[in-house]
Design a protein around this motif. Structure first.
Motif, mmCIF file in Angstrom:
data_model
loop_
_atom_site.group_PDB
_atom_site.id
_atom_site.type_symbol
_atom_site.label_atom_id
_atom_site.label_comp_id
_atom_site.label_asym_id
_atom_site.label_seq_id
_atom_site.Cartn_x
_atom_site.Cartn_y
_atom_site.Cartn_z
ATOM 1 N N UNK A 1 -10.008 3.613 1.936
ATOM 2 C CA UNK A 1 -10.423 2.225 2.177
ATOM 3 C C UNK A 1 -10.354 1.427 0.878
ATOM 4 N N UNK A 2 -10.797 2.059 -0.229
ATOM 5 C CA UNK A 2 -10.730 1.397 -1.547
ATOM 6 C C UNK A 2 -9.280 1.033 -1.851
ATOM 7 N N UNK A 3 -8.381 1.996 -1.621
ATOM 8 C CA UNK A 3 -6.963 1.795 -1.917
ATOM 9 C C UNK A 3 -6.388 0.661 -1.066
ATOM 10 N N UNK B 1 0.840 -1.212 0.000
ATOM 11 C CA UNK B 1 0.000 0.000 0.000
ATOM 12 C C UNK B 1 0.871 1.258 0.000
ATOM 13 N N UNK B 2 1.928 1.234 0.818
ATOM 14 C CA UNK B 2 2.832 2.403 0.891
ATOM 15 C C UNK B 2 3.510 2.648 -0.454
ATOM 16 N N UNK B 3 4.033 1.559 -1.067
ATOM 17 C CA UNK B 3 4.724 1.712 -2.352
ATOM 18 C C UNK B 3 3.754 2.141 -3.451
ATOM 19 N N UNK B 4 2.522 1.627 -3.391
ATOM 20 C CA UNK B 4 1.510 2.005 -4.389
ATOM 21 C C UNK B 4 1.171 3.490 -4.262
ATOM 22 N N UNK B 5 0.969 3.960 -3.015
ATOM 23 C CA UNK B 5 0.650 5.381 -2.803
ATOM 24 C C UNK B 5 1.802 6.267 -3.271
ATOM 25 N N UNK B 6 3.033 5.800 -3.023
ATOM 26 C CA UNK B 6 4.215 6.554 -3.459
ATOM 27 C C UNK B 6 4.210 6.677 -4.977
ATOM 28 N N UNK B 7 3.947 5.540 -5.646
ATOM 29 C CA UNK B 7 3.919 5.510 -7.120
ATOM 30 C C UNK B 7 2.849 6.464 -7.648
#
Length: 1441
Positions: free
Chosen positions: A1150-1152, A1072-1078
């Protein structure tokens, strides 16, 4: 003196006439030779005062009016005659020299103005509110000469013609038709012409009338012209605010000057033929007043005739009547100077915020006119308390007011001088303290590039809130920045009330001053709290950052002043460079500037020096400091009041501007000041003494007690003066309490003005209302003391004492009786019969008689309500048991009685204490009752008493101190108290109680109830300590989810790593952290919208790898996921967790998170090369974003996970596994769906230009710049092949399936509505108890009500179609038919979701010519075949017509 701006400056201060206690309503000079220094004034306090302007003192006065005086004039012919009129219509003529007066009452109407004739000493003209004009002769009682009717609104001004006689002029013939037409310019004279005199009147009805006194009628009417004011035409239909004042210049019989709309002046030539008889004064722009003119007066100076005008804009103007040009303008101020601000763009342009509801913008660098001032007043309804210039936009001035309004003026456009400001739709509840322009913070900072202003406006007000206003959308709602601060810093506690706001000049740091004296420093744009300065301990009034042009070190200096007199300077360089995650607290100042003796109101750094500061203070002085040396350099003491604002000149390093509550702005030179440091405590007292010389408010009412004891009151004067002075200086608000009382002074009529050599704009310092009223005279205090000394203590034996003070004869009789008793006693006889009726003699006889006397005295005490004296007597008698019983019965036991009760015995003492405890319970003194029970060793009873009445804390203390540790009552107390605390929401305290009762599980449960991060974290740790590992893991996961919502991945991982069972969730959080960063890197405008700054790990990432490879590398390095077994175990853990399907209402975070869960499963499958599961998990993530209605997110996930499309993935799948192939086809559909919209929204550049040919150049420019970035990614050559790739979306069987599913959904919706209607009908029928007609009604309702949703949609969407009502059987039939049709489709089609085929057809048709013809034909055919639904048929209509 010469006019300002012509070289010489006016050096005399204005002269003040001080004496009235309320608003001045009228003023007149005496024009008789030798008496030109005399003048008269009238006030709302009911008095008229006569003054000598040379001595500045009153020389006479009277109060003959019973009502408010509205008009005043000094007769130009009779040197001592003053005529005044009031609101009820009474005229008073007062002859000053002989102190004689006479009253007239010509009309019972409100008088508006009056004027004495310059040619006939007995004539007075009076103008009334209803438009009537009356001329009276005061030599004849009640003699009304003329009632002149013609005006239909209030008379504002009357002016007699300065030349006697009524000459007929050609232009006047309009209204004198009965007299023959005269040759042009020829004057005829007869007796009436010589005798009479013309009178001019100006009215609110927008007309001027010339009246003949001999004929008693109007001879000419002049209508105000709708002049095109500079700054926009005035619509004559709109009734404007108008004050029509007149002046008839001396020696000119045919020329009148009048005011007009909006501050213009007109010169009327009465001899001019034709309709236009007027000329406008002021040839060039900016010469006229900006608001209505109140008074006009002329004077001859050498060879010129000069006209003076004074207006609501508070300017005094001087005009040359020969050229009609304005010679000079002198501005004045009518209120406290709350704010000063120099424009950062227009050098030397000073904005002044004043308590008279106006803003002045002063060009201090003007060469021609030192008072080059523009006035801005529109839409301001109260005191202007704050100002701030836009940092880059010229003429953009923000203002804030006392009533909480925030707005922006455009001061630059001279032609639209009276253009109203933009007003923010968000009002503060209290006074606006400060305004500041700063960089946008969330939510305004979240828009795309060019979508939000570069700077926004911040306002701080008295209720303690700071709003952020969007200057582009002031009508939108402003944002409370406390919300951003809370979210960013995860603050749960109550935030302090804000009182000051200041942005660092580079826009990177924000300082907020608070009511509790703290200053908080935040980092832009998300307002992360860097540090708190805990230096001041009182409300912060001023914060200023050091300027940027200088040494880098000094740019981090911040100066602050509060209600305390000390100024502190802090250096925040180390704080900004600190790497600390948590905010720091600063308690030591960098520099301390001490010397002022009252509260600091304003600060300003010198733009010319480094580390030089000027401060404004309530001690009446301004101080220049060398900050680095902590040295005072110069002290300015020129003001007559308390300083409220200060600004250092931006062009002259030796000049400073200050504003104060003496209604003035001073410009002063540092080098010319004789003092170097603030006065120590005396200056402010002297200032207050100056004020106290003025009379007090309502002095008439205060005079009565003075005469009684003047000697006692005099000594208290200086003491009261000093005390009240301190009270004024230590006020809690930036605005003084007595400011509210200044309303009368800040009325619309301006004050007299002068200027001084220090370049001051000054108004007389009028402070009648600022003097604190003296406290009541202390002479009353000795009186009660004297009476206390004289009062004797109450007698214990009043009855017998009074009997011993009777007449001499009765006392002699008492002696004889006592002798008889003595004789009988010697003879051993009973003495009591002899003393019957003489009880008081018991004092001198035996004990039995004394007891009787005591009983009688005691009865008297009880009857008179003195039980304490009764008890004292009984104690003397020795009958304490009876006293205790009687007191207990009446509920009158006292501590004293209980203390004495052991005299009677142990049992009596215990009984008394118990009775007293009951009495105390009735009086609700439970703790005291328990203490008394303890004194007789009744511990359990005391504890129970406290428990029952919810005094748990006290009960536990007693039980723990006095009972055995294992006593069950202790645990019972803890659990009862915990239940009560839990009910009231005090969870932490309840948890402590459960721990006290050795119930850690209950403590964990109650702590977790709060649900915030810290509570959950503590509860999880507590559960772990107590051995409840499963519960601890659940709470840790909840805590981690909350931390995720505040974007704190570091904290979340820390919480999760304590539990092995949560290893799978750790992987989810990591992904989740890496996805948000991307996401935030790929599209920062969309994904950085959260007001909370993210807290990422500082992992080293290999950006060259694919997303899944990068994630797996982090898992292996950081999470130590080395083996396939670990991966499989984590997959099994996560596989068992099911998340509900997403909808439009699911929160984005929440979706993310749910998507991250799906992608983690995919990544684990990818790692273990189980491709069939991987493709299903990826599809799940994509479909979830699609279901949530987040199209952008869906596109981004496809691009991140499948940058090359689904080709590679399809090759790795087992082609025999139909389910995985179906999943892959569905995934391909979603990828193509995202690509299709991308192609539609980003057309090739040439088509874009063609589309825009019709737009204006500004729009074209902005669109092109935005689209260039978008289309750059899409190669034009590639478009055709990509469009062909979208063919996968045009699935015939999918279109048919989706069409059937839509039919089912529509029928189900109608059925649900029908069932709801049926239930409602049935309930109604049951209430009416009509069982027999139930079925028929139900049937009717099914036929009528079922149509409602259809009819609604028909009305909205398709007005020309009318559907027939559908019955229940028909609907059921339709549903069955659709479900049978659905069952015919193969199952593999229904398992996985697919984009809406018809929607894709419509998009392809919209793309048009860029699309291959065969694709268009296929899309068109599908739409025709399956697009029966109303919305598709309507949307596709344009392609089929």
């Amino acid at each position: 003196p010469t006019a300002p701006g012509q070289g010489e400056k006016l050096t005399r201060r204005p002269r003040e006439l001080i004496g009235h206690t309320e608003r001045i309503s009228g003023f007149a000079f005496c024009h008789s030779p030798g008496q030109s220094s005399l003048c008269a004034s009238s006030s709302d306090d009911g008095s008229i005062k006569i003054w000598d302007t040379e001595a500045l003192a009153p020389v006479g006065g009277y109060s003959l009016h019973q009502n408010a005086i509205s008009a005043l004039h000094w007769s130009p012919l009779v040197k001592d005659l003053i005529v005044s009129g009031d609101e009820k219509g009474v005229i008073v003529c007062y002859w000053n020299n002989r102190s004689d007066s006479q009253q007239f009452f010509p009309e019972p109407r409100t008088i508006f103005c009056l004027t004495c004739s310059p040619h006939h000493e007995n004539l007075v003209a009076i103008g009334y509110k209803d438009g009537m004009v009356v001329i009276i002769d005061i030599s004849r009682k009640r003699e009304v000469l003329h009632r002149l009717r013609g005006h239909d609104d209030e008379i504002h001004c009357l002016a007699w013609c300065p030349v006697p006689g009524e000459e007929k002029l050609p232009a006047w013939q309009d209204e004198l038709q009965e007299e023959g037409r005269l040759p042009n310019g020829e004057l005829t004279q007869d007796t009436t012409t010589k005798k009479g005199c013309y009178l001019a009147s100006g009215s609110k009805d927008q007309t001027i009338r010339i009246w003949s006194c001999t004929r008693g009628r109007s001879v000419m009417t002049l209508k105000l012209p709708p002049t095109k004011r500079r700054g926009g035409a005035v619509d004559p239909a709109v009734k404007e605010r108008i004050w029509l004042t007149l002046h008839w210049p001396s020696g000119r019989s045919t020329e009148i000057v009048s005011s007009c709309f909006g501050g213009e002046l007109l010169l009327w030539d009465l001899a001019q033929a034709g309709k236009r008889k007027w000329m406008l004064l002021g040839s060039s722009d900016g010469q006229n007043h900006s608001r209505i003119v109140f008074n006009l007066s002329s004077v001859k100076s050498q060879d010129k005739e000069l006209l003076f005008s004074i207006s609501m804009d508070r300017d005094v103007k001087c005009w040359d009547l020969s050229t009609l040009d304005c010679c000079w303008t002198m501005p004045s101020l009518g209120g406290f100077v709350y704010s000063l601000a120099f424009s950062p763009v227009d050098t030397g342009c000073l904005a002044i915020g004043v308590g008279d509801s106006m803003i002045r913008v002063w060009n201090t660098l003007s060469m021609n006119n030192i008072y080059d001032v523009k006035t801005f007043w529109q839409s301001i309804k109260s005191k202007v308390t704050a100002l701030s210039w836009h940092p880059t936009k010229e003429g953009c001035l923000a203002f804030g007011t006392d009533d909480g309004k925030v707005g922006i003026f455009d001061t630059f456009s001279g032609s639209t001088k009276n253009k109203p400001p933009q007003i923010s739709s968000t009002y503060h509840k209290k006074t606006v303290y400060t305004l500041a322009w700063g960089p946008p913070t969330p939510p305004l900072s979240s828009g795309g590039e060019g979508e939000q202003p570069s700077v926004t406006l911040y306002s701080c007000a008295g209720e303690g809130i700071v709003f952020q206003h969007n200057p582009w959308k002031l009508n939108g709602e402003a944002n409370d920045i406390n919300k951003v601060i809370r979210d960013t810093n995860s603050i749960r506690h109550k935030l302090p009330a804000r009182t000051e706001i200041s942005w660092k000049p580079d826009g990177k740091l924000l300082a907020l001053g608070n009511e509790d004296g703290s200053i908080e420093i935040f980092q832009a744009p998300d307002l992360k709290l860097l540090c708190t300065i805990q230096q001041h301990h009182k409300l912060i009034n001023a914060i200023r950052w050091h300027h940027e042009h200088g040494s880098q070190e000094l740019s981090y200096l911040i100066a602050s002043g509060s209600i305390n007199a000390t100024i502190y300077v802090h250096n925040l360089k180390s704080v900004v460079e600190s790497t600390s995650e948590s905010p720091l607290t600063i308690t030591e100042p960098f520099r301390t500037l001490a010397g002022h003796t009252a509260k600091i109101t304003s600060l300003s750094w010198s733009p010319h020096h480094e580390g030089r500061l000027v401060s404004a203070c309530y001690d009446g002085t301004a101080q220049v400091w060398d900050v680095m040396k902590e040295e005072p350099l110069c002290n300015y003491r020129g003001h007559q009041g308390r300083l409220l604002s200060v600004q250092w000149s931006p062009v002259d390093s030796d000049s400073v501007y200050t504003g104060a509550d003496d209604f003035s702005v001073h410009k002063w030179h540092i080098s010319k000041q004789e003092h170097t440091r603030p006065p120590q405590g005396k200056k402010s007292i002297e200032l207050e003494k100056k004020r106290s010389m003025q009379p007090k408010v309502k002095t008439k009412k205060k005079k009565k007690p003075v005469g009684k004891s003047p000697a006692k009151q005099d000594p208290s004067d200086p003491m009261n003066g000093d005390e009240s002075m301190k009270e004024v200086l230590v006020e809690e608000n930036g605005v003084s309490d007595h400011e509210g009382e200044k309303e009368a002074q800040e009325a619309e009529l301006p004050h007299k003005v002068s200027t001084t050599g220090n370049n001051q704009i000054i108004l007389p310092f009028v402070t009648q209302k600022t003097i604190p009223v003296k406290k009541d005279s202390p002479k009353e205090k000795p009186t009660p003391d004297a009476s206390l000394k004289k009062r004797k203590p109450r007698s214990i034996l009043p009855f017998s004492t009074s009997m011993d003070h009777r007449s001499k004869d009765e006392l002699h009789q008492d002696c004889l009786r006592l002798a008889t008793c003595l004789k009988n006693k010697d003879n051993n006889e009973d003495v009591s019969p002899d003393l019957k009726g003489c009880i008081h003699l018991g004092l001198f006889t035996d004990r039995a008689s004394l007891h009787k006397m005591i009983d009688v005295e005691g009865k008297h005490h009880l009857e008179n309500g003195h039980p304490d004296l009764f008890q004292q007597l009984m104690l003397w008698k020795g009958d304490m048991k009876g006293v205790l019983q009687a007191a207990a019965e009446r509920g009158e036991l006292t501590d004293q009685l209980v203390a004495i009760s052991p005299m009677v015995g142990y049992q009596a003492w215990v009984w008394t204490v118990e009775a007293f405890a009951k009495q105390l319970c009735f009086q609700e003194q439970y703790v005291k009752a328990a203490s008394h029970l303890l004194s007789i060793h009744k511990v359990y009873e005391a504890v129970e008493l406290l428990r029952v009445n919810h005094f748990y804390r006290e009960a536990i203390v007693i039980a723990k101190a006095r009972l055995r540790p294992e006593d069950p009552i202790l645990k019972d107390l803890y659990t009862s108290w915990a239940a009560l605390l839990e009910k009231d929401g005090h969870y932490s305290m309840a948890a402590k109680c459960y721990l006290g009762a050795s119930s850690p599980y209950d403590a964990v449960k109650v702590l977790a109830k709060k649900g915030d991060v810290t509570s959950l974290k503590t509860a999880a740790e507590l559960a772990l300590l107590s051995g409840e590992e499963k519960l601890s893991a659940t709470l840790s996961f909840r805590c981690a989810q909350d931390l995720l919502l505040s974007r704190n991945w570091v904290g979340a991982q820390e919480v999760l790593q304590q539990h092995k069972t949560l290893f799978g969730q750790r992987l989810v959080f990591c992904l989740n952290e890496l996805l948000c960063k991307c996401l935030s890197e790929r599209n920062p405008c969309v994904w950085r919208s959260s007001p909370v700054p993210p807290c990422y790990h500082s992992w080293e990432l290999n950006r060259e790898l694919s997303f899944f490879d990068m994630v797996i590398e982090v898992w292996q390095k950081i999470m130590c996921m080395d083996t396939t077994e670990q991966a499989t175990c984590a997959w099994e853990q996560l596989r068992s967790v099911e998340h509900p399907p997403s909808t439009n209402n699911t929160p984005p975070k929440q979706v993310l998170f749910h998507i991250s869960h799906d992608l983690t499963l995919a990544a684990l499958s990818y790692h273990t090369a189980t491709w069939d599961e991987a493709v299903k998990s990826i599809l799940g993530a994509v479909a979830r974003s699609y279901d949530a209605g987040n199209f952008t997110l869906m596109q981004e996930i496809c691009r991140i996970i499948l940058p090359e499309g689904c080709g590679n993935l399809r090759h790795k799948l087992d082609s025999t596994n139909s389910q995985s192939m179906d999943a892959c086809r569905s995934l391909e559909g979603f990828v193509a769906y995202g690509l299709l919209y991308d192609l539609w929204w980003n057309p090739p550049k040439d088509t874009l230009v063609l589309q825009k040919a019709g737009l204006d150049p500004i729009q074209v420019c902005t669109c092109e710049t935005e689209s260039t970035s978008r289309t750059s990614s899409i190669d034009l050559v590639d478009r055709q092949s990509k469009l062909n790739g979208c063919k996968v979306l045009l699935s015939e069987e999918m279109a048919a399936l989706q069409n059937t599913q839509r039919d089912i959904a529509e029928v189900q919706q109608i059925l649900a509505e029908m069932i709801r209607q049926h239930q409602q009908q049935r309930n109604d029928l049951q209430e009416n108890a009509n069982g027999s007609t139930q079925e028929s009604n139900l049937q009717q309702s099914s036929e009528t009500e079922s149509d409602k949703p259809h009819s609604d949609s028909n009305q909205m969407n398709c007005k020309d179609e009318v559907k027939e009502p559908i019955t229940l059987p028909e609907l059921t039939k339709q549903l069955l038919k659709a479900k049978q049709k659905l069952a015919e489709f193969p199952d593999n089609l229904k398992v996985f979701p697919f984009p809406d085929v018809l929607e894709c057809c419509l998009v392809l048709l919209h793309i048009g010519s860029q699309c291959a013809p065969e694709l268009q034909e296929e899309a068109s055919a599908l739409l025709r075949k399956h697009g029966s639904a109303h919305m598709y048929s309507r949307a596709g209509r344009r392609f089929f017509t």
